[in-house]
Design an enzyme around this catalytic site. Structure first.
Site, PDB file in Angstrom:
ATOM      1  N   ASN A  30      12.602   7.675  -2.743  1.00  0.00           N
ATOM      2  CA  ASN A  30      11.718   7.760  -3.904  1.00  0.00           C
ATOM      3  C   ASN A  30      10.275   7.667  -3.392  1.00  0.00           C
ATOM      4  O   ASN A  30       9.828   6.600  -2.993  1.00  0.00           O
ATOM      5  CB  ASN A  30      12.037   6.601  -4.858  1.00  0.00           C
ATOM      6  CG  ASN A  30      11.053   6.513  -6.015  1.00  0.00           C
ATOM      7  OD1 ASN A  30      10.245   7.424  -6.230  1.00  0.00           O
ATOM      8  ND2 ASN A  30      11.120   5.425  -6.755  1.00  0.00           N
ATOM      9  N   LYS A  32       7.631   7.945  -5.039  1.00  0.00           N
ATOM     10  CA  LYS A  32       6.696   7.404  -6.048  1.00  0.00           C
ATOM     11  C   LYS A  32       5.456   8.307  -6.115  1.00  0.00           C
ATOM     12  O   LYS A  32       5.577   9.510  -5.905  1.00  0.00           O
ATOM     13  CB  LYS A  32       6.376   5.941  -5.734  1.00  0.00           C
ATOM     14  CG  LYS A  32       7.660   5.113  -5.514  1.00  0.00           C
ATOM     15  CD  LYS A  32       7.438   3.642  -5.452  1.00  0.00           C
ATOM     16  CE  LYS A  32       8.776   2.936  -5.263  1.00  0.00           C
ATOM     17  NZ  LYS A  32       8.675   1.486  -5.296  1.00  0.00           N
ATOM     18  N   HIS A 115      13.323   3.427 -13.571  1.00  0.00           N
ATOM     19  CA  HIS A 115      12.783   2.660 -12.447  1.00  0.00           C
ATOM     20  C   HIS A 115      11.974   1.484 -12.989  1.00  0.00           C
ATOM     21  O   HIS A 115      11.317   1.607 -14.028  1.00  0.00           O
ATOM     22  CB  HIS A 115      11.909   3.548 -11.553  1.00  0.00           C
ATOM     23  CG  HIS A 115      11.578   2.881 -10.256  1.00  0.00           C
ATOM     24  ND1 HIS A 115      10.564   1.957 -10.148  1.00  0.00           N
ATOM     25  CD2 HIS A 115      12.151   2.962  -9.037  1.00  0.00           C
ATOM     26  CE1 HIS A 115      10.526   1.497  -8.901  1.00  0.00           C
ATOM     27  NE2 HIS A 115      11.476   2.098  -8.200  1.00  0.00           N
ATOM     28  N   GLU A 117       9.231   0.350 -12.200  1.00  0.00           N
ATOM     29  CA  GLU A 117       7.799   0.649 -12.410  1.00  0.00           C
ATOM     30  C   GLU A 117       7.583   1.378 -13.734  1.00  0.00           C
ATOM     31  O   GLU A 117       6.546   1.207 -14.377  1.00  0.00           O
ATOM     32  CB  GLU A 117       7.263   1.435 -11.203  1.00  0.00           C
ATOM     33  CG  GLU A 117       7.135   0.524  -9.985  1.00  0.00           C
ATOM     34  CD  GLU A 117       7.352   1.200  -8.638  1.00  0.00           C
ATOM     35  OE1 GLU A 117       7.272   2.437  -8.568  1.00  0.00           O
ATOM     36  OE2 GLU A 117       7.615   0.460  -7.664  1.00  0.00           O
ATOM     37  N   GLU A 185      17.997  -2.551  -8.067  1.00  0.00           N
ATOM     38  CA  GLU A 185      16.729  -2.808  -7.381  1.00  0.00           C
ATOM     39  C   GLU A 185      16.115  -4.092  -7.945  1.00  0.00           C
ATOM     40  O   GLU A 185      15.429  -4.049  -8.986  1.00  0.00           O
ATOM     41  CB  GLU A 185      15.751  -1.659  -7.598  1.00  0.00           C
ATOM     42  CG  GLU A 185      16.236  -0.322  -7.082  1.00  0.00           C
ATOM     43  CD  GLU A 185      15.077   0.627  -6.803  1.00  0.00           C
ATOM     44  OE1 GLU A 185      14.936   1.048  -5.654  1.00  0.00           O
ATOM     45  OE2 GLU A 185      14.302   0.932  -7.725  1.00  0.00           O
ATOM     46  N   GLY A 191       8.863  -3.193  -2.536  1.00  0.00           N
ATOM     47  CA  GLY A 191       7.549  -3.115  -1.891  1.00  0.00           C
ATOM     48  C   GLY A 191       7.046  -4.441  -1.350  1.00  0.00           C
ATOM     49  O   GLY A 191       5.867  -4.583  -1.030  1.00  0.00           O
ATOM     50  N   SER A 230      12.830  -2.716  -0.491  1.00  0.00           N
ATOM     51  CA  SER A 230      12.485  -3.062   0.893  1.00  0.00           C
ATOM     52  C   SER A 230      13.560  -2.702   1.918  1.00  0.00           C
ATOM     53  O   SER A 230      13.711  -3.387   2.932  1.00  0.00           O
ATOM     54  CB  SER A 230      12.109  -4.537   1.007  1.00  0.00           C
ATOM     55  OG  SER A 230      10.912  -4.790   0.281  1.00  0.00           O
TER      56      SER A 230
HETATM   57  P1  13P Z   1      10.490   0.004  -1.459  1.00  0.00           P
HETATM   58  O1  13P Z   1      11.606   0.552  -0.581  1.00  0.00           O
HETATM   59  O2  13P Z   1       9.142   0.503  -1.065  1.00  0.00           O
HETATM   60  O3  13P Z   1      10.607  -1.475  -1.591  1.00  0.00           O
HETATM   61  O4  13P Z   1      10.741   0.613  -2.917  1.00  0.00           O
HETATM   62  C1  13P Z   1      12.002   0.552  -3.470  1.00  0.00           C
HETATM   63  C2  13P Z   1      12.016   1.367  -4.701  1.00  0.00           C
HETATM   64  O5  13P Z   1      11.410   1.015  -5.700  1.00  0.00           O
HETATM   65  C3  13P Z   1      12.771   2.624  -4.667  1.00  0.00           C
HETATM   66  O6  13P Z   1      12.919   3.151  -5.936  1.00  0.00           O
END
Ligand code: 13P
Length: 271
Positions: A30, A32, A115, A117, A185, A191, A230
């Site tokens: 992803n 983003k 997601h 976010e 997640e 992150g 992560s």
């Molecule tokens: P990270 O791997 O950067 O922690 O992000 C995970 C994520 O949100 C994937 O959708």
């Protein structure tokens, strides 16, 4: 034109029937809101590497919507391409939105919905996420439905209650492994460089499997449950080795082909 399921099989994805050990994991990236057109070089690098050494898993890249079409054109059947969100409606007066049909038209096979976010910054509810998942199926896309608790919820011992609610209300009836994956997640792991222990991942994935099986019977046993938060080239092997982890949803470490390839190579063969 091939339907979504057939298309996915063309890139090596089967029905993820748990009994069939030939079926691979799904390793999804992803991106983003990262990536200008120069990032397509990472897609080219992935495709080149996977051509030389075919992956033992299914590989998916979800770039920003602006790059879906070009990424799909460069994927050469070696990787699948997906969107990061879609609108529930196929078209209409929804300024700034992208529909599942548009993603499909641009060459996508998959879309991520729900997601954290999107839930956090756009106020997306479980009910909205479910309508987006249905939109994905309508358009012939596979859907990755994201769920996961916040740190406060985990500290309060409420993580299972939270994911149960999300699973029940964001995953529509009719979910089946050929067109659906769940991504667990934990929000606090996204992150941050922090991950749950393998024991915590194992406990949560076993719990999710039991919830899926209760709701979807045999079909629920086959729906892949990805872990996200992560995942990196150093911890991927350990995480992907945990029971009931059917793949990974990778953020930051999917932006560079070399890192993402290490994660792809960490997927146990013949899962
Ligand atoms: P990270 O791997 O950067 O922690 O992000 C995970 C994520 O949100 C994937 O959708």
């Amino acid at each position: 034109m091939a339907r979504g399921g057939e298309r996915r099989r063309m890139i090596g994805r089967g029905d993820h029937d748990g009994k069939d050990k030939e079926k691979g994991m799904l390793i999804a990236g992803n991106w983003k809101m990262n990536g200008l057109s120069s990032a397509l070089e990472e897609v080219d690098a992935l495709v080149r590497a996977l051509k030389a050494h075919p992956a033992g898993c299914d590989v998916l890249v979800c770039p920003p919507a602006t790059l879906v079409s070009q990424a799909a054109a460069r994927a050469r059947g070696k990787i699948a391409v997906g969107g990061q969100d879609c609108h529930p409606q196929p078209s209409g007066a929804f300024t700034g939105e992208v529909s599942a049909e548009m993603l499909r038209d641009a060459g996508a096979n998959w879309v991520i919905v729900g997601h954290s976010e999107r839930r956090q910054y756009h106020g997306e509810t479980d009910a909205l996420v479910a309508t987006k998942a249905k939109a994905a199926w309508r358009a012939g896309l596979g859907v990755i439905v994201c769920i996961g608790e916040t740190e406060a919820e985990r500290n309060a011992g409420r993580e299972e209650e939270v994911v149960d609610r999300q699973l029940a209300a964001s995953v529509p009836d009719g979910a089946a492994a050929a067109r659906t994956a769940i991504a667990y997640e934990p929000v606090w792991a996204i992150g941050t460089g922090r991950t749950p222990t393998t024991a915590e991942i194992a406990r949560m994935h076993a719990h999710l499997r039991s919830e899926l099986t209760k709701r979807f019977a045999a079909g629920g046993r086959a729906i892949p449950i990805l872990y996200g938060g992560s995942v990196n080239p150093r911890n991927a092997k350990e995480i992907l080795g945990v029971a009931e982890v059917g793949g990974a949803l990778v953020g930051g470490a999917s932006l560079k082909a070399a890192d993402f390839l290490t994660i792809i190579e960490s997927a146990p063969a013949g899962h």
